[in-house]
Design a protein around this motif. Structure first.
Motif, PDB file in Angstrom:
ATOM      1  N   SER A 153       0.846  -1.194   0.000  1.00  0.00           N
ATOM      2  CA  SER A 153       0.000   0.000   0.000  1.00  0.00           C
ATOM      3  C   SER A 153       0.877   1.238   0.000  1.00  0.00           C
ATOM      4  N   ILE A 154       0.311   2.326  -0.483  1.00  0.00           N
ATOM      5  CA  ILE A 154       0.968   3.631  -0.396  1.00  0.00           C
ATOM      6  C   ILE A 154       0.141   4.447   0.579  1.00  0.00           C
ATOM      7  N   ARG A 155       0.806   4.980   1.587  1.00  0.00           N
ATOM      8  CA  ARG A 155       0.123   5.771   2.613  1.00  0.00           C
ATOM      9  C   ARG A 155       0.614   7.220   2.517  1.00  0.00           C
ATOM     10  N   ILE A 156      -0.349   8.128   2.370  1.00  0.00           N
ATOM     11  CA  ILE A 156      -0.036   9.550   2.275  1.00  0.00           C
ATOM     12  C   ILE A 156      -0.721  10.249   3.442  1.00  0.00           C
ATOM     13  N   PRO A 157       0.048  10.687   4.452  1.00  0.00           N
ATOM     14  CA  PRO A 157      -0.558  11.378   5.595  1.00  0.00           C
ATOM     15  C   PRO A 157      -1.237  12.671   5.142  1.00  0.00           C
ATOM     16  N   ILE A 179      -0.183  16.754   2.726  1.00  0.00           N
ATOM     17  CA  ILE A 179      -0.786  17.103   1.437  1.00  0.00           C
ATOM     18  C   ILE A 179      -0.754  18.612   1.221  1.00  0.00           C
ATOM     19  N   GLU A 180      -0.186  18.994   0.090  1.00  0.00           N
ATOM     20  CA  GLU A 180      -0.122  20.403  -0.323  1.00  0.00           C
ATOM     21  C   GLU A 180      -1.379  20.781  -1.107  1.00  0.00           C
ATOM     22  N   HIS A 224      -5.565  14.346  -8.786  1.00  0.00           N
ATOM     23  CA  HIS A 224      -4.141  14.703  -8.746  1.00  0.00           C
ATOM     24  C   HIS A 224      -3.836  15.217  -7.351  1.00  0.00           C
ATOM     25  N   LEU A 225      -2.907  14.546  -6.657  1.00  0.00           N
ATOM     26  CA  LEU A 225      -2.554  14.905  -5.291  1.00  0.00           C
ATOM     27  C   LEU A 225      -1.060  15.235  -5.250  1.00  0.00           C
ATOM     28  N   THR A 226      -0.714  16.355  -4.619  1.00  0.00           N
ATOM     29  CA  THR A 226       0.681  16.762  -4.463  1.00  0.00           C
ATOM     30  C   THR A 226       0.968  16.932  -2.977  1.00  0.00           C
ATOM     31  N   THR A 227       2.104  16.389  -2.547  1.00  0.00           N
ATOM     32  CA  THR A 227       2.496  16.523  -1.149  1.00  0.00           C
ATOM     33  C   THR A 227       3.409  17.733  -0.975  1.00  0.00           C
ATOM     34  N   ILE A 233     -11.856  14.935   1.349  1.00  0.00           N
ATOM     35  CA  ILE A 233     -10.455  15.173   1.647  1.00  0.00           C
ATOM     36  C   ILE A 233     -10.183  16.662   1.871  1.00  0.00           C
ATOM     37  N   LYS A 234     -10.865  17.515   1.128  1.00  0.00           N
ATOM     38  CA  LYS A 234     -10.684  18.963   1.332  1.00  0.00           C
ATOM     39  C   LYS A 234     -11.194  19.377   2.705  1.00  0.00           C
TER      40      LYS A 234
END
Length: 148
Positions: free
Chosen positions: A69-73, A77-78, A120-123, A143-144
């Motif tokens: 899995s990929i986990r993105i806290p 998130i930018e 599209h998600l950017t950290t 998410i927002k």
């Protein structure tokens, strides 16, 4: 997967499996079996990167793949938005085989299975991800609300 990805996946599987019978120089059982084994191995390797589910929890976004899995806290998130233009130029990609898995020209990791539902998600450390939640508008809304 969207219709195009399903079609590409089915056609490529048929071509690879039929090619594994017709391409070997020798028509012996051994060479055909080895060819089929190689085709199945290629399919299994690509399946390892296939995103099974996108999960949004209170603390992170999880892109669950068949293996790992990929986990993105959420705190990392930018920005997050709907990707309007797809397909994008890819450096390494499956180009529709089991979705659009790979890396884009700008370095984004793509786990897209439906070209009409791309996020599209950017950290904050400039890592970029493209993926397809089941319900893109609801995912973006939720998410927002969590990252504010």
């Amino acid at each position: 997967m969207d219709t195009y990805s399903k079609l590409v996946t089915i056609l490529l599987c048929i071509l690879m499996l039929s090619g594994s019978y017709f391409v070997p120089i020798s028509k012996s059982i051994d060479s055909v079996a080895i060819s089929i084994f190689i085709v199945v191995l290629i399919i299994l390797v690509v399946l390892c990167f296939f995103p099974v589910k996108i999960i949004l929890s209170e603390h992170e976004v999880i892109i669950r793949k068949l293996i790992g899995s990929i986990r993105i806290p959420l705190k990392d998130i930018e920005s997050v938005s709907e990707a309007i233009i797809f397909p994008i130029a890819m450096t390494i990609s499956s180009q529709g085989f089991l979705g659009y898995l790979g890396t884009t020209m700008d370095g984004a990791k793509s786990y897209v299975t439906n070209r009409k539902k791309v996020v599209h998600l950017t950290t904050k450390d400039n890592k970029k991800y493209l993926f397809s939640p089941d319900n893109t508008p609801a995912f973006l809304r939720d998410i927002k609300a969590l990252i504010k």
